[in-house]
Every structure is written in structure tokens, then in C-alpha cells.
Write an enzyme that holds these catalytic residues in place. Structure first.
Site, short mmCIF file in Angstrom:
data_model
loop_
_atom_site.label_atom_id
_atom_site.label_comp_id
_atom_site.label_asym_id
_atom_site.label_seq_id
_atom_site.Cartn_x
_atom_site.Cartn_y
_atom_site.Cartn_z
N THR A 179 0.86 -1.19 0.00
CA THR A 179 0.00 0.00 0.00
C THR A 179 0.90 1.24 0.00
OG1 THR A 179 -0.25 -0.24 2.40
CG2 THR A 179 -2.04 -1.08 1.01
N LYS A 205 4.10 -6.91 3.85
CA LYS A 205 3.84 -5.52 3.53
C LYS A 205 3.59 -4.80 4.84
CE LYS A 205 0.53 -3.38 3.44
NZ LYS A 205 -0.09 -2.42 4.44
N THR A 216 -1.03 -2.89 10.52
CA THR A 216 -1.37 -3.11 9.12
C THR A 216 -0.17 -3.80 8.53
OG1 THR A 216 -2.83 -1.27 8.85
CG2 THR A 216 -1.97 -2.16 6.89
N GLU A 302 6.64 4.62 7.16
CA GLU A 302 6.18 5.79 6.41
C GLU A 302 6.99 7.03 6.80
OE1 GLU A 302 1.57 4.34 5.80
OE2 GLU A 302 2.07 5.68 7.46
N ASN A 430 -0.01 10.24 5.71
CA ASN A 430 -1.25 9.84 6.37
C ASN A 430 -2.34 10.89 6.25
OD1 ASN A 430 -0.92 7.11 7.83
ND2 ASN A 430 1.04 8.16 8.10
N SER A 435 -6.65 10.37 -0.59
CA SER A 435 -6.77 11.29 -1.72
C SER A 435 -5.93 10.83 -2.90
CB SER A 435 -6.36 12.70 -1.30
OG SER A 435 -5.07 12.71 -0.76
#
Length: 435
Positions: A179, A205, A216, A302, A430, A435
Site C-alpha cells: 500500500t 507488507k 497493518t 512511512e 497519512n 486522496s
């Protein structure tokens, strides 16, 4: 006071993002009897890969560990149900989709997950209604949206057509489950047990919502070693406890976490059970590859610019050691200090103090550990603050990898965990996720 405006100095810190392409596997050694593929089903935009299928040519003994989040996603519920029904035997297929988590989707989401299982069972194995399921399912992506089952169904058929066992096939499988990941995570190796050579491969992942007890985070291991179902379950639990349950990126725990372990025995040899002399050797091999894979997840956090190894020693209990490590790993103040390369060790002590573990301040020592394992920089020794060389501290923290050593001086239990920093990029990713 109205009409007055106060201006405060603001030091904007700009860090260079480390090159993460060096962590992408260039080749691999993969287990016999497994086929894999990653395809675009159309759930993601612009033709991005978003569906992975793993198929074993022989029935597997299998196990999985799942999220502890109360809002367990539909694929978690269905895969757990499948393993309970089959007692972990006869599993031959795994389907993973990305782009839609199929979480908090009610009874319809559960029905969709079961439909994927039935579709794969029939298409891959020729099984009709009435038999025990042999497919596990996983999903990751946006929560609260139903799967587009027409696209998932066509994606499953498309994946079947291109199944293979090459390195490129495994890489496609790894890419299709991503993702916000910036690189696909694949680890593989050969290992020997009692003179017999076996192979194991793992995919994962995860880049955000990563916290001990899974997040996640989706992953699976496949081996061609012959492993009894009880041993598969025990090995996976212990390996995950020392790997995926020892990492943190942002302290959030997802609805979809799943790590599965499949063993098809395609390389032959006597079956390994919990009482076999080879059991410990096998467990060490699986744990080692699980740690490598979980560390790749942290390195791909991230917006992460730092990879930090936190070692806690001298704890009164193992639970205390883990509690201190997890609290430091999840502290936003500690993580932002790491990003700013600021040796603000008071934040570390603060986290230790509120962790809930047994802590004797007068017995506690804390040090920064350089990546090259040269002499540690002592910050606190037996509760006494040291005259810290700020220049050396900044030099240690300027690297994209370093360690933090905590000695609680209260016992002989220890643990190690891995975390990363919080950067501006984490907030941007995040804030823009949907979007």
C-alpha cells in the site's frame, strides 16, 4: 493582550531520505512446490498490482496469527474460521488483495471473503461446494469500503494463468500486497536440518500502523520442509513474538494483521514435530528470516529516515523488558527527537518511567550505540547523568541506523525491538492517504 503577536524561533530540520532500494532482493532461493503471482485486478488505479495468489502443489500444514484489534476485518475472521475448521491441515492457496481492507464491512464483507475462498478452491483445486475450505484470505487498504468483487474475481482468474516459481514471480507477489510501502519485501534462504536442505521464503507488507501485536501488517512464510501442524503453530507463534511483535512504527494496531506459515513438505524427509531433534534448528531458521522481514518493515516505515535497535537489559521480568522497549518505541517525543538528530535523552527516561515496568531510577543506565558498534555514548549511569559529548551524540544520530541500550539493573531479563523515527513525511502520507 489582544492585538499582540508573539514570534518564536523555529528550527526547521531537513533530513535526507535514505536510499531504500538497497533492501530489494535481487535474487532468491525459493521453496519447492509453491507457485505465486501478482496481478492488477483493477481495485487500485492506473493498473497497479493489487492481488497476489500463492498456491502449493501439495496440501500444507498451516497456521496464522492475527490482529488483536476488536474490529477484526472480514478476511481475518474468515481465515481464522478456515484454520479452525481444517485444524490447519490441507491448506493449498492464499489470496491477498491490497487497496481495500474489507474491514468494518459487516456481514456483506464476510460473505465477500468467503466468496474469494470458494472461488480459489474451485478454480485452483477443482473443489465444489461441501468440502472443507483450503484457501486463506488477506486484505489491506482503506477501512470501511466493500470489495469490488467483480474485479477481485477476475483478478483471481488472471493470477492463476500466470503462476510461476521464479524470482520475478515472487517479486510480483510482494509488490501486489503493498500500500504505502516504498519497496517490496522478500526474504528467502536455504537451511539445513539433520543434513537435509530445505528452503523458506517470506513476503510482507507494512509501512504504517505497525505496533507490537501486529498492525497493518500482512505477511506469509512458505517452506518445503515437512513440518507437523502442531510444530507449524508453535514455531510461528515464537518466531512472530521475536520479530513482528518486536517492531513499531507509529503505535497504531490495524484491523487486518495476519502472518501465515505454510509447510508443504515437498523436499521430503521425516516430519518434524515439537519433539524432533531438528525442531529447535528449524525454529531458529524461521525466527531468523522473520526478523529479517520484520526489520524491512521498520526500515520502510512511512517517512522513516532512521532505523533504531532498542535493547533493554537487566529487567526484573521479560514482560518488563518488553514493556520498556515498546514504550520507548511508541513515544512520539522520542521518535521526533530521533528525526531531529537531537540527543534529548530526557524523553527516553520519561518513557521508561511511565512504561509501567518495575524501574529503579538509581539502577538505570542508558547509552546510544553507534551503527558500527564502536564505543557506546553513555547518557545515564546508575541514575547519574553523564557529561554528554553533544557533538558525538549528534554524529551518532546523524546516521540512518543506530542503537539505544537500556540497562534497568533490576534483574537478568532482556529483549530487543526495532523502531524508526517520525518525520514530516509521515504526517503528509497519512494526511493524504485517501486522496
Amino acid at each position: 493582550m489582544s492585538g499582540l503577536m508573539f514570534r518564536f524561533p523555529f528550527r526547521r530540520f531537513v533530513a535526507t531520505m535514505p536510499d531504500k532500494t538497497k533492501y530489494i532482493a535481487k535474487s532468491g532461493t525459493y521453496p519447492k512446490g509453491f507457485l505465486i503471482n501478482g496481478v492488477s485486478s483493477g481495485v487500485k488505479a492506473k493498473g497497479a498490482l493489487d492481488l497476489t495468489m500463492l498456491v502449493s502443489e501439495k496440501p500444507c500444514n498451516a497456521a496464522a496469527v492475527f490482529t488483536k484489534n476488536a474490529f477484526q476485518a472480514a478476511p481475518v475472521r474468515v481465515s481464522r474460521e478456515t484454520l479452525q475448521q481444517t485444524k490447519g491441515q490441507g491448506i493449498q492457496c492464499l489470496v491477498v488483495n491490497s487497496g481495500c481492507a474489507n474491514a468494518v464491512t459487516g456481514s456483506g464483507g464476510v460473505q465477500d471473503a468467503r466468496l474469494i475462498t470458494a472461488l480459489a478452491d474451485k478454480a485452483v483445486l477443482g473443489r465444489g461446494d461441501g468440502g472443507l475450505p483450503s484457501t486463506l484470505v488477506m486484505s489491506t487498504g482503506v477501512i470501511g469500503q466493500r470489495l469490488k468483487m467483480d474485479k477481485i474475481s477476475s483478478g483471481v482468474m488472471k493470477a492463476i494463468e500466470g503462476l510461476g516459481s521464479s524470482h520475478e514471480h515472487w517479486m510480483r507477489g510482494a509488490k501486489a500486497i503493498c500500500t504505502t510501502d516504498t519497496f517490496p519485501k522478500v526474504v528467502s534462504q536455504e537451511f539445513s536440518v539433520n543434513g537435509q536442505t530445505y528452503r523458506i521464503a517470506g513476503l510482507a507488507k507494512g509501512a504504517g500502523m505497525i505496533n507490537p501485536n501486529l498492525a497493518t501488517l500482512l505477511g506469509f512464510f512458505a517452506t518445503d520442509a515437512p513440518v507437523a501442524v502442531e510444530a507449524v503453530q508453535q514455531i510461528l507463534r515464537e518466531a512472530v513474538d521475536k520479530s513482528f511483535n518486536a517492531i513499531s512504527i507509529d503505535g497504531d494496531t490495524s484491523t487486518n494483521d495476519t502472518i501465515a506459515f505454510l509447510a508443504n513438505g515437498a523436499s521430503g524427509g521425516p516430519e518434524i514435530d515439537v519433539s524432533s531433534p531438528a525442531y529447535e534448528e528449524l525454529k531458529q531458521s524461521v525466527t531468523g528470516i522473520a526478523q529479517k522481514l520484520s526489520q524491512l518493515v521498520v526500515r520502510d516505515g512511512e517517512g522513516a529516515t532512521k532505523f533504531v535497535t532498542i535493547r533493554v537489559r537487566g529487567a526484573a521480568t521479560e514482560a518488563d523488558a518488553k514493556l520498556v522497549a515498546a514504550t520507548i518505541s511508541n513515544s512520539a517525543l522520542v521518535k521526533t527527537a530521533f528525526f531531529g538528530e537531537d540527543a534529548n535523552w530526557g524523553r527516553i527516561l520519561c518513557a521508561i518511567g511511565y512504561s509501567g515496568a518495575i524501574v529503579n531510577p538509581k539502577a538505570t543506565s542508558v547509552s546510544f550505540v553507534p551503527a558500527d558498534q564502536t564505543e557506546s555514548l553513555r547518557l545515564l549511569v546508575l541514575g547519574e547523568p553523564q557529561n554528554v559529548d553533544e557533538e558525538r551524540a549528534s554524529e551518532i544520530l546523524s546516521h540512518d541506523e543506530f542503537g539505544l541500550d537500556v540497562d534497568l539493573g533490576s534483574g537478568n531479563h532482556e529483549t530487543v525491538s526495532w523502531t524508526c523515527d517520525f518525520s514530516y513525511e509521515y504526517v503528509r502520507i497519512n494526511a493524504d492517504y485517501r486522496s
